[in-house]
Every structure is written in structure tokens, then in C-alpha cells.
Design a protein around this motif. Sequence first.
Motif, PDB file in Angstrom:
ATOM      1  N   UNK A  21       0.937  -1.274  -0.037  1.00 27.38           N
ATOM      2  CA  UNK A  21       0.054  -0.055   0.136  1.00 27.38           C
ATOM      3  C   UNK A  21       1.036   1.758  -0.156  1.00 27.38           C
ATOM      4  N   UNK A  22       0.446   2.592  -0.810  1.00 24.78           N
ATOM      5  CA  UNK A  22       0.968   3.760  -0.377  1.00 24.78           C
ATOM      6  C   UNK A  22      -0.034   4.353   0.102  1.00 24.78           C
ATOM      7  N   UNK A  23      -0.583   3.963   1.735  1.00 25.96           N
ATOM      8  CA  UNK A  23      -1.330   4.792   2.118  1.00 25.96           C
ATOM      9  C   UNK A  23      -0.884   4.548   3.547  1.00 25.96           C
ATOM     10  N   UNK A  24       0.180   4.474   3.385  1.00 33.63           N
ATOM     11  CA  UNK A  24       0.803   3.986   5.618  1.00 33.63           C
ATOM     12  C   UNK A  24       1.571   2.737   5.569  1.00 33.63           C
ATOM     13  N   UNK A  25       2.980   2.976   6.929  1.00 37.85           N
ATOM     14  CA  UNK A  25       3.417   1.813   6.172  1.00 37.85           C
ATOM     15  C   UNK A  25       2.765   0.776   7.474  1.00 37.85           C
ATOM     16  N   UNK A  26       1.799   0.887   8.168  1.00 46.07           N
ATOM     17  CA  UNK A  26       1.330  -0.167   8.975  1.00 46.07           C
ATOM     18  C   UNK A  26      -0.080   0.419   9.241  1.00 46.07           C
ATOM     19  N   UNK A  27      -0.966  -0.537   9.068  1.00 46.63           N
ATOM     20  CA  UNK A  27      -2.852  -0.152   9.724  1.00 46.63           C
ATOM     21  C   UNK A  27      -2.550  -0.924  11.127  1.00 46.63           C
ATOM     22  N   UNK A  28      -2.880  -0.432  12.133  1.00 48.14           N
ATOM     23  CA  UNK A  28      -3.593  -1.358  13.187  1.00 48.14           C
ATOM     24  C   UNK A  28      -5.054  -1.164  13.159  1.00 48.14           C
ATOM     25  N   UNK A  29      -5.433  -2.381  13.407  1.00 52.01           N
ATOM     26  CA  UNK A  29      -6.358  -3.020  13.594  1.00 52.01           C
ATOM     27  C   UNK A  29      -7.584  -3.322  14.596  1.00 52.01           C
ATOM     28  N   UNK A  30      -8.210  -2.780  15.661  1.00 51.90           N
ATOM     29  CA  UNK A  30      -9.255  -2.927  17.080  1.00 51.90           C
ATOM     30  C   UNK A  30     -11.161  -3.211  16.876  1.00 51.90           C
ATOM     31  N   UNK A  31     -10.960  -3.665  17.492  1.00 52.86           N
ATOM     32  CA  UNK A  31     -12.998  -4.032  17.881  1.00 52.86           C
ATOM     33  C   UNK A  31     -13.016  -3.149  19.516  1.00 52.86           C
ATOM     34  N   UNK A  32     -14.469  -2.745  19.191  1.00 55.44           N
ATOM     35  CA  UNK A  32     -15.138  -2.125  20.725  1.00 55.44           C
ATOM     36  C   UNK A  32     -16.268  -2.655  20.411  1.00 55.44           C
ATOM     37  N   UNK A  33     -16.791  -2.902  21.701  1.00 54.27           N
ATOM     38  CA  UNK A  33     -18.090  -3.875  21.739  1.00 54.27           C
ATOM     39  C   UNK A  33     -19.360  -3.078  21.822  1.00 54.27           C
ATOM     40  N   UNK A  34     -18.953  -1.960  21.903  1.00 54.62           N
ATOM     41  CA  UNK A  34     -19.748  -0.407  22.309  1.00 54.62           C
ATOM     42  C   UNK A  34     -19.510   1.263  21.606  1.00 54.62           C
ATOM     43  N   UNK A  35     -20.515   1.640  21.073  1.00 49.34           N
ATOM     44  CA  UNK A  35     -20.194   2.830  20.095  1.00 49.34           C
ATOM     45  C   UNK A  35     -19.525   3.507  21.910  1.00 49.34           C
TER      46      UNK A  35
END
Length: 107
Positions: A21-35
Motif C-alpha cells: 500500500x502507498x497509504x501508510x507503512x502500518x495499519x492497526x485494527x481493533x474492535x469495540x463492543x459498543x459505540x
Amino acid sequence: MQAADSKRAEDIVALDVREVSLLADYFMICSANSERQLNAITEEIIEKEEENNYEVKRIEGKEGGKWILIDLGDLIIHVFHAPERSFYNLEKLWSDAPLVDLNEWID
């Protein structure tokens, strides 16, 4: 990473996207159980980055979103409400990117 972990983000992963990707070097992805948790994680990440003099270049989806993107330049953080994460499945979309070992970054 620690900021997200401190607010009990779930399934935290980081992808090394430098070769795909040219967007960034790293993506971090995480989840939440509520807004509410989604917003708490996002606010904690932004606060910690600013405390450490990192520029938050852009934030998308913060107003009522279920997927918030925090652009830090070389790192893009994706904070998802759990059902949205399953739907968009970024890990599959970027499956050519190797996972980054987060053990030393998260307590």
C-alpha cells in the motif's frame, strides 16, 4: 497500541503494509463492543498521540460512525464497532500484508 489496549480494545492487530500500500507503512485494527467504548478508545489514542507530540493528520467517522479511522501518517488506526469489523474484514482485504508482533507493545 497501548492506548487502545488500556480502553479494552479487542482483537488488536497490526499489519505491515509497506509492500502492498502507498497509504501508510502500518495499519492497526481493533474492535469495540459498543459505540461508547469505540469513542473512548479513539479519544485515548488521540490524547496519547498528542501528548507524545505526534501529529494526528486526520480523523474520519468520529461523528456517529461505527468505523473510525485515525491517520497518523505512517500509521493508520482503524477502530471498529465489532459487527462492522466483521463486515469490512480489512485483514482479508490486506491479506498480503504480514502481521506485526505486538507482544512487546501491549502489556
